[in-house]
Design a protein around this motif. Structure first.
Motif, PDB file in Angstrom:
ATOM      1  N   GLY A  76      27.433 -12.853 -69.776  1.00 15.90           N
ATOM      2  CA  GLY A  76      27.464 -14.015 -70.487  1.00 15.90           C
ATOM      3  C   GLY A  76      26.767 -15.260 -70.002  1.00 15.90           C
ATOM      4  N   ASP A  77      27.297 -16.671 -70.590  1.00 10.34           N
ATOM      5  CA  ASP A  77      26.180 -17.024 -69.506  1.00 10.34           C
ATOM      6  C   ASP A  77      25.648 -17.381 -68.281  1.00 10.34           C
ATOM      7  N   GLU A  78      26.271 -16.626 -67.656  1.00  9.62           N
ATOM      8  CA  GLU A  78      26.513 -17.080 -65.786  1.00  9.62           C
ATOM      9  C   GLU A  78      25.045 -15.218 -65.600  1.00  9.62           C
ATOM     10  N   ILE A  79      24.124 -15.803 -64.561  1.00  8.56           N
ATOM     11  CA  ILE A  79      23.296 -14.820 -63.610  1.00  8.56           C
ATOM     12  C   ILE A  79      23.854 -14.398 -62.208  1.00  8.56           C
ATOM     13  N   VAL A  80      24.455 -13.243 -62.571  1.00  4.04           N
ATOM     14  CA  VAL A  80      24.756 -13.062 -61.597  1.00  4.04           C
ATOM     15  C   VAL A  80      23.923 -12.309 -60.325  1.00  4.04           C
ATOM     16  N   LEU A  81      24.214 -12.990 -58.883  1.00  2.00           N
ATOM     17  CA  LEU A  81      23.119 -11.951 -58.367  1.00  2.00           C
ATOM     18  C   LEU A  81      23.251 -12.536 -56.869  1.00  2.00           C
ATOM     19  N   ASP A  82      23.742 -11.072 -56.848  1.00  2.00           N
ATOM     20  CA  ASP A  82      24.268 -10.393 -55.185  1.00  2.00           C
ATOM     21  C   ASP A  82      22.861 -10.252 -53.818  1.00  2.00           C
ATOM     22  N   GLY A  83      23.049 -10.221 -52.972  1.00  2.00           N
ATOM     23  CA  GLY A  83      21.882 -10.132 -51.799  1.00  2.00           C
ATOM     24  C   GLY A  83      23.278 -10.671 -50.271  1.00  2.00           C
ATOM     25  N   PHE A  84      22.341 -11.019 -48.870  1.00  2.00           N
ATOM     26  CA  PHE A  84      22.894 -10.852 -47.221  1.00  2.00           C
ATOM     27  C   PHE A  84      22.301 -12.169 -47.401  1.00  2.00           C
ATOM     28  N   PHE A  85      23.712 -12.954 -47.252  1.00  2.00           N
ATOM     29  CA  PHE A  85      23.641 -14.045 -46.799  1.00  2.00           C
ATOM     30  C   PHE A  85      23.863 -14.168 -45.428  1.00  2.00           C
ATOM     31  N   GLN A  86      22.902 -15.343 -44.326  1.00  2.00           N
ATOM     32  CA  GLN A  86      23.206 -15.019 -43.225  1.00  2.00           C
ATOM     33  C   GLN A  86      23.983 -16.406 -42.844  1.00  2.00           C
ATOM     34  N   GLY A  87      25.113 -15.565 -42.413  1.00  2.00           N
ATOM     35  CA  GLY A  87      25.886 -16.279 -41.381  1.00  2.00           C
ATOM     36  C   GLY A  87      25.296 -17.510 -40.555  1.00  2.00           C
ATOM     37  N   SER A  88      24.183 -17.164 -39.760  1.00  2.00           N
ATOM     38  CA  SER A  88      23.663 -17.340 -38.880  1.00  2.00           C
ATOM     39  C   SER A  88      21.787 -17.600 -38.559  1.00  2.00           C
ATOM     40  N   PRO A  89      21.795 -18.423 -39.803  1.00  2.00           N
ATOM     41  CA  PRO A  89      20.338 -17.798 -40.111  1.00  2.00           C
ATOM     42  C   PRO A  89      19.182 -18.363 -37.853  1.00  2.00           C
ATOM     43  N   GLU A  90      19.832 -19.149 -37.672  1.00  7.89           N
ATOM     44  CA  GLU A  90      18.952 -19.246 -36.472  1.00  7.89           C
ATOM     45  C   GLU A  90      20.018 -19.251 -36.039  1.00  7.89           C
ATOM     46  N   PRO A  91      20.159 -18.101 -34.852  1.00 11.64           N
ATOM     47  CA  PRO A  91      20.834 -17.391 -34.184  1.00 11.64           C
ATOM     48  C   PRO A  91      20.967 -17.771 -32.642  1.00 11.64           C
ATOM     49  N   ALA A  92      21.895 -18.530 -32.423  1.00  8.77           N
ATOM     50  CA  ALA A  92      21.829 -18.412 -30.704  1.00  8.77           C
ATOM     51  C   ALA A  92      22.630 -17.769 -29.808  1.00  8.77           C
ATOM     52  N   ASP A  93      21.690 -18.002 -28.701  1.00  4.14           N
ATOM     53  CA  ASP A  93      22.241 -16.177 -27.357  1.00  4.14           C
ATOM     54  C   ASP A  93      22.803 -16.234 -27.199  1.00  4.14           C
ATOM     55  N   ASP A  94      23.948 -14.987 -27.143  1.00  4.84           N
ATOM     56  CA  ASP A  94      24.816 -14.598 -27.390  1.00  4.84           C
ATOM     57  C   ASP A  94      25.397 -14.555 -25.835  1.00  4.84           C
ATOM     58  N   GLY A  95      24.512 -14.372 -25.084  1.00  7.12           N
ATOM     59  CA  GLY A  95      24.525 -14.166 -23.798  1.00  7.12           C
ATOM     60  C   GLY A  95      25.367 -13.124 -23.238  1.00  7.12           C
ATOM     61  N   ILE A  96      24.953 -11.727 -23.972  1.00  4.74           N
ATOM     62  CA  ILE A  96      25.349 -10.418 -23.975  1.00  4.74           C
ATOM     63  C   ILE A  96      24.542 -10.053 -23.212  1.00  4.74           C
ATOM     64  N   ASP A  97      24.313  -9.199 -22.891  1.00  8.71           N
ATOM     65  CA  ASP A  97      23.432  -7.638 -21.574  1.00  8.71           C
ATOM     66  C   ASP A  97      23.372  -6.121 -23.207  1.00  8.71           C
ATOM     67  N   HIS A  98      21.993  -6.782 -24.164  1.00 13.28           N
ATOM     68  CA  HIS A  98      22.024  -5.535 -25.220  1.00 13.28           C
ATOM     69  C   HIS A  98      20.202  -4.546 -24.481  1.00 13.28           C
ATOM     70  N   GLY A  99      20.546  -4.942 -23.094  1.00 11.22           N
ATOM     71  CA  GLY A  99      20.714  -3.955 -22.641  1.00 11.22           C
ATOM     72  C   GLY A  99      18.467  -3.481 -22.634  1.00 11.22           C
ATOM     73  N   MET A 100      17.654  -4.886 -22.791  1.00  8.95           N
ATOM     74  CA  MET A 100      16.350  -5.473 -23.077  1.00  8.95           C
ATOM     75  C   MET A 100      16.146  -6.633 -22.188  1.00  8.95           C
ATOM     76  N   SER A 101      15.247  -7.014 -21.365  1.00  6.18           N
ATOM     77  CA  SER A 101      15.089  -7.894 -20.534  1.00  6.18           C
ATOM     78  C   SER A 101      15.607  -9.485 -21.727  1.00  6.18           C
ATOM     79  N   PRO A 102      16.222 -10.120 -20.416  1.00  8.65           N
ATOM     80  CA  PRO A 102      16.528 -11.429 -20.596  1.00  8.65           C
ATOM     81  C   PRO A 102      15.382 -12.317 -21.713  1.00  8.65           C
ATOM     82  N   ARG A 103      14.251 -12.314 -21.861  1.00  8.22           N
ATOM     83  CA  ARG A 103      12.269 -12.310 -22.679  1.00  8.22           C
ATOM     84  C   ARG A 103      12.824 -11.819 -23.734  1.00  8.22           C
ATOM     85  N   TRP A 104      13.213 -11.245 -23.486  1.00  9.91           N
ATOM     86  CA  TRP A 104      12.341 -10.435 -24.993  1.00  9.91           C
ATOM     87  C   TRP A 104      13.977 -10.065 -25.624  1.00  9.91           C
TER      88      TRP A 104
END
Length: 499
Positions: free
Chosen positions: A306-334
């Motif tokens: 109708g009068d609307e344009i519908v757009l779908d995509g992937f919204f980022q809830g955290s575009p600037e992510p903080a360090d979660d403090g979880i060990d993900h199996g790589m060095s803290p630097r990376w």
């Protein structure tokens, strides 16, 4: 399968490399292959699967000056073709000008995304940042029967034969290619009109342009899209009559940019903005809409209602992510450095925006609670109302895809398939079945990196029954690096352009 080595390239990466995105699932290749009549490990190749799956990804041959980012690697195109119940494989480096120059020099000549531009060993470069290597390693699309590889921060488009992998030179558009900025990743090919829609962006006003290439491969439309300053758009969308561009509040810090430092920041006080204009519209016809602040890497589709344009995509809830403090199996630097790449870090969820062209209002809603990204649809439904999106799930803390989800946008239901631990997929293309009529009448095609078997496979799923697992599994000549963007080109469409 009798694979043939076509070429081998010298890598100058360190033998004791510990970089998480140059080792393990991201270990780069140095060999180009031809492999006909791929071995079927399990199942049977569908006889009505006709076309080619094309995947582009970063595959570095040389180290960075200081810090390598996974978006810096040289482009490599992987091709898996299907016809008459058989399949073949090709892979080729995309031989950009920068690829040739660095191989001649035996090392890096341009800085990557995480490095200052003053490290450049040449006084020229490409794209929005300038003095950056055009790796043409981000995206791939097919226009008029030719594959076009592209780079996320703009550059040349490189033409590749989608069946053989042979390089066909740079795209020129009869001399009208915008050489100052080039073209961003994610140009859109509209098979119904034969048009290629694209945008580019840079650090000089008006900061963005939009263009249309017609079905004769002529640049027939190229207009300014004025922005308040330099921005970092990554994707666009289109409908039957309109295109949708964007201005998100994640962009280079203006103060640091004056020092020639390119550091993205989230400007939380600014809204997301969307530009809607007719596909051949002029700057004065642009309508701007505001929405909740976020960043979107990828849209799935758009259509008119109708009068609307519908757009779908992937919204980022955290575009600037903080360090979660979880060990993900790589060095803290990376881990700190790469938290911006994981789906759980960015909190990416399927989202819908509705823009009313009459009232100028925006409505938006979250379509799924699941963390997914890199969504693909039946390409025959691009730009029109649709029901299904096929997306990737991510390994927590990593830029790796550990499964598939089929989103049903009408019911909100989801159907899932999880890869085994240690197996990672690529962006998954939807291949409509030859002669099919329904939206989900087709197949899903992806390439996996299997760390358990030290091998890679091409998997084919029934698009209507994702949870059932692959209907066939094909062996590739060697384990390939984990990768991202892909496209599907039907055999009928490719043969039409080869007559």
């Amino acid at each position: 399968m009798h694979p043939e080595v076509v070429a081998k390239y010298l890598s100058t990466l360190p033998e004791d490399d510990d970089h998480p995105y140059r080792t393990g699932p991201w270990r780069p290749q140095t060999t180009e292959w031809n492999a006909d009549d791929l071995q079927v490990i399990d199942g049977e190749i569908p006889a009505d699967l006709d076309g080619v799956y094309l995947r582009n990804t970063e595959n570095p041959l040389h180290p960075a000056f200081k810090v390598y980012h996974p978006f810096d690697g040289d482009g490599m195109l992987h091709i898996v073709g299907f016809r008459d119940g058989k399949a073949f494989y090709r892979n080729r480096f995309i031989r950009t000008d920068a690829f040739q120059a660095e191989n001649d020099a035996g090392g890096p000549l341009w800085p990557g995304i995480a490095e200052p531009v003053n490290l450049a060993q040449r006084d020229y470069g490409w794209g929005a940042r300038t003095l950056m290597k055009d790796a043409s390693s981000t995206d791939v699309t097919v226009h008029r029967g030719v594959a076009l590889s592209s780079f996320y921060q703009c550059g040349d488009l490189y033409r590749v034969d989608p069946c053989t992998g042979d390089m066909l030179g740079k795209e020129d558009w009869a001399g009208d290619f915008p050489k100052d900025l080039g073209v961003s990743a994610h140009p859109k090919s509209d098979d119904r009109t034969g048009e290629l829609l694209f945008f580019n962006y840079g650090k000089q006003a008006p900061y963005m342009h939009y263009g249309v290439v017609d079905d004769t491969n002529r640049l027939v439309h190229y207009v300014d899209v004025e922005l308040p300053g330099p921005r970092l758009p990554h994707d666009m969308a289109f409908t039957e009559n309109y295109v949708i561009l964007n201005d998100f509040p994640l962009f280079w810090d203006a103060g640091l940019l004056k020092l020639n430092a390119h550091v993205p920041r989230l400007h939380r006080d600014l809204p997301s903005r969307f530009a809607i204009l007719p596909r051949r519209g002029q700057p004065g016809e642009i309508k701007w809409f505001e929405a909740d602040p976020t960043y979107v890497l990828h849209f799935t589709n758009a259509f008119e209602d109708g009068d609307e344009i519908v757009l779908d995509g992937f919204f980022q809830g955290s575009p600037e992510p903080a360090d979660d403090g979880i060990d993900h199996g790589m060095s803290p630097r990376w881990q700190r450095f790469f938290r911006y790449l994981s789906l759980d870090g960015m909190q990416t969820r399927l989202h819908r925006w509705r823009f009313n062209l009459v009232t100028g209002t925006t409505r938006e809603e979250q379509l799924s609670h699941s963390l997914t990204e890199f969504g693909m649809i039946n390409p025959e439904y691009a730009g029109r109302d649709y029901r299904y999106t096929y997306a990737a799930t991510g390994k927590p803390g990593w830029f790796l895809f550990d499964g598939l989800v089929r989103h049903d946008l009408h019911t909100g239901s989801e159907e899932r398939f999880a890869f085994e631990d240690g197996v990672y997929g690529s962006e998954t293309a939807m291949a409509p079945r030859a002669g099919g009529t329904a939206e989900e009448d087709g197949y899903l095609v992806t390439i996996t990196t299997d760390m358990n078997a030290d091998a890679s496979y091409c998997l084919v799923f029934d698009a209507a029954r994702v949870a059932d697992g692959p209907v066939c599994k094909l062996a590739l000549p060697e384990r390939v690096s984990s990768g991202t963007h892909c496209t599907w080109a039907s055999g009928a469409e490719l043969r039409r352009w080869r007559i």
